[in-house]
Write a protein that holds these residues in place. Sequence first.
Motif, mmCIF file in Angstrom:
data_model
loop_
_atom_site.group_PDB
_atom_site.id
_atom_site.type_symbol
_atom_site.label_atom_id
_atom_site.label_comp_id
_atom_site.label_asym_id
_atom_site.label_seq_id
_atom_site.Cartn_x
_atom_site.Cartn_y
_atom_site.Cartn_z
ATOM 1 N N PHE A 72 85.554 -49.913 14.528
ATOM 2 C CA PHE A 72 86.646 -50.145 13.585
ATOM 3 C C PHE A 72 86.153 -50.442 12.170
ATOM 4 O O PHE A 72 86.620 -49.827 11.203
ATOM 5 N N PRO A 73 85.218 -51.390 11.954
ATOM 6 C CA PRO A 73 84.773 -51.645 10.565
ATOM 7 C C PRO A 73 84.144 -50.433 9.903
ATOM 8 O O PRO A 73 84.372 -50.176 8.713
ATOM 9 N N ILE A 74 83.357 -49.662 10.674
ATOM 10 C CA ILE A 74 82.684 -48.503 10.076
ATOM 11 C C ILE A 74 83.695 -47.435 9.683
ATOM 12 O O ILE A 74 83.677 -46.922 8.548
ATOM 13 N N THR A 75 84.592 -47.073 10.608
ATOM 14 C CA THR A 75 85.571 -46.025 10.303
ATOM 15 C C THR A 75 86.517 -46.470 9.196
ATOM 16 O O THR A 75 86.890 -45.665 8.327
ATOM 17 N N TRP A 76 86.902 -47.741 9.193
ATOM 18 C CA TRP A 76 87.827 -48.226 8.170
ATOM 19 C C TRP A 76 87.176 -48.176 6.798
ATOM 20 O O TRP A 76 87.792 -47.744 5.824
ATOM 21 N N ASN A 77 85.924 -48.607 6.713
ATOM 22 C CA ASN A 77 85.229 -48.584 5.421
ATOM 23 C C ASN A 77 84.994 -47.169 4.928
ATOM 24 O O ASN A 77 85.142 -46.881 3.732
ATOM 25 N N ILE A 78 84.625 -46.257 5.824
ATOM 26 C CA ILE A 78 84.406 -44.866 5.420
ATOM 27 C C ILE A 78 85.701 -44.237 4.937
ATOM 28 O O ILE A 78 85.747 -43.567 3.894
ATOM 29 N N GLY A 79 86.795 -44.451 5.685
ATOM 30 C CA GLY A 79 88.083 -43.899 5.269
ATOM 31 C C GLY A 79 88.543 -44.456 3.934
ATOM 32 O O GLY A 79 89.039 -43.716 3.072
ATOM 33 N N THR A 80 88.367 -45.753 3.739
ATOM 34 C CA THR A 80 88.759 -46.364 2.465
ATOM 35 C C THR A 80 87.927 -45.824 1.309
ATOM 36 O O THR A 80 88.449 -45.556 0.218
ATOM 37 N N ALA A 81 86.631 -45.651 1.539
ATOM 38 C CA ALA A 81 85.766 -45.131 0.483
ATOM 39 C C ALA A 81 86.182 -43.719 0.072
ATOM 40 O O ALA A 81 86.213 -43.399 -1.135
ATOM 41 N N TYR A 82 86.524 -42.864 1.045
ATOM 42 C CA TYR A 82 86.954 -41.504 0.709
ATOM 43 C C TYR A 82 88.286 -41.521 -0.037
ATOM 44 O O TYR A 82 88.479 -40.752 -0.985
ATOM 45 N N ARG A 83 89.210 -42.383 0.355
ATOM 46 C CA ARG A 83 90.494 -42.450 -0.348
ATOM 47 C C ARG A 83 90.307 -42.948 -1.780
ATOM 48 O O ARG A 83 90.949 -42.434 -2.712
ATOM 49 N N ARG A 84 89.440 -43.931 -1.963
ATOM 50 C CA ARG A 84 89.162 -44.414 -3.313
ATOM 51 C C ARG A 84 88.533 -43.316 -4.167
ATOM 52 O O ARG A 84 88.861 -43.162 -5.350
ATOM 53 N N ARG A 85 87.651 -42.534 -3.568
ATOM 54 C CA ARG A 85 87.005 -41.449 -4.310
ATOM 55 C C ARG A 85 88.025 -40.403 -4.740
ATOM 56 O O ARG A 85 88.016 -39.949 -5.897
ATOM 57 N N GLU A 86 88.905 -39.994 -3.831
ATOM 58 C CA GLU A 86 89.900 -38.976 -4.174
ATOM 59 C C GLU A 86 90.859 -39.493 -5.242
ATOM 60 O O GLU A 86 91.249 -38.758 -6.150
ATOM 61 N N THR A 87 91.244 -40.769 -5.139
ATOM 62 C CA THR A 87 92.121 -41.350 -6.158
ATOM 63 C C THR A 87 91.430 -41.382 -7.515
ATOM 64 O O THR A 87 92.037 -41.087 -8.552
ATOM 65 N N ALA A 88 90.137 -41.727 -7.515
ATOM 66 C CA ALA A 88 89.387 -41.773 -8.772
ATOM 67 C C ALA A 88 89.260 -40.382 -9.387
ATOM 68 O O ALA A 88 89.396 -40.216 -10.608
ATOM 69 N N LEU A 89 89.004 -39.366 -8.568
ATOM 70 C CA LEU A 89 88.894 -38.009 -9.098
ATOM 71 C C LEU A 89 90.215 -37.543 -9.702
ATOM 72 O O LEU A 89 90.238 -36.907 -10.769
ATOM 73 N N ALA A 90 91.329 -37.851 -9.033
ATOM 74 C CA ALA A 90 92.635 -37.478 -9.579
ATOM 75 C C ALA A 90 92.894 -38.203 -10.898
ATOM 76 O O ALA A 90 93.444 -37.619 -11.845
ATOM 77 N N ALA A 91 92.497 -39.471 -10.984
ATOM 78 C CA ALA A 91 92.697 -40.223 -12.224
ATOM 79 C C ALA A 91 91.844 -39.665 -13.360
ATOM 80 O O ALA A 91 92.296 -39.583 -14.505
ATOM 81 N N ILE A 92 90.608 -39.262 -13.051
ATOM 82 C CA ILE A 92 89.747 -38.681 -14.083
ATOM 83 C C ILE A 92 90.322 -37.355 -14.585
ATOM 84 O O ILE A 92 90.345 -37.082 -15.795
ATOM 85 N N ALA A 93 90.807 -36.518 -13.661
ATOM 86 C CA ALA A 93 91.416 -35.241 -14.067
ATOM 87 C C ALA A 93 92.637 -35.478 -14.938
ATOM 88 O O ALA A 93 92.836 -34.806 -15.964
ATOM 89 N N SER A 94 93.475 -36.443 -14.551
ATOM 90 C CA SER A 94 94.660 -36.752 -15.346
ATOM 91 C C SER A 94 94.274 -37.300 -16.713
ATOM 92 O O SER A 94 94.861 -36.930 -17.742
ATOM 93 N N LEU A 95 93.260 -38.158 -16.763
ATOM 94 C CA LEU A 95 92.825 -38.742 -18.033
ATOM 95 C C LEU A 95 92.334 -37.670 -18.995
ATOM 96 O O LEU A 95 92.699 -37.656 -20.181
#
Length: 285
Positions: free
Chosen positions: A119-142
Amino acid sequence: MDDFVGAFQFPTRNHGILDEEAMGGLQTRQEEYMSGSIDVIRLRGGFLKSLWRHFRNSVLDYRAALFVFFLHLVTLDFLIYITLAIITTSSFYYYKADQTDQPFSAQLDWNLFGFAVVFPITWNIGTAYRRRETALAAIASLKSLAFNIFVAHRDWNWKNAQGREKLNPSDEGHAAQVSEVLVGMLSHMERFLLLPCVNKSRHLYTAAGEKERLEIRPLWKHHLAEIQVGFNRLIVATERMKLGGMPANEAIRLNQYVMLLNESFGQLRFIKGYRTPEGIRSFAR
């Protein structure tokens, strides 16, 4: 971000990026790739050369993957975990509890294993990927909003294409000032995002981490203050165009661009400043 910053250099109203010879070469290459894989193989020198190219690319991909692995993943934590895994596995395999040839064994509770490890490993990996995708979308919008704000201040016109003549400073001077503001803002944003993260547990609960945090925080606040000054100057630039007769609906749209630009940077700021919960990270570690 340097290539993007270069787009704001003034004047850039009408200019050719490539000469005719270079553009012709690019069009020929584009037609080759658009013609289909069979034509590309034929134009590139046959099947064997194409096969060799794919093999070489695969080898280079694996080489790059190994480089990234050793550069970013081989850390002190990684070495400690690997050492512990080897020691514990070897101990269980070679230890003889009853001095017989039967290795030591025990029944493992898989529910505990799933909760404590999976659970901790999968949760951290999933959260990291979601944060990355959100950051990429924010950079493109910026980047998109920043470019559109610059184009609006440089080219938008009104009153039969004569409204910009009433701008103070002049038309080119106004666009140059907006270009300077945007370049400065993007530069401070880049420097802010490249600052070391000082929001880990060691920065809160250890003396050395607290010292590092106190060294970085003034730079953090400095860049944020300069960025907010840039947003204020963009609003003032819009008001200057309104004084020159710019219609209210276009001024509202331009201010909305600035608001969305601020929102995109805010997403990047909070992604950098707020990590996953400390309890989950400490438990996984």
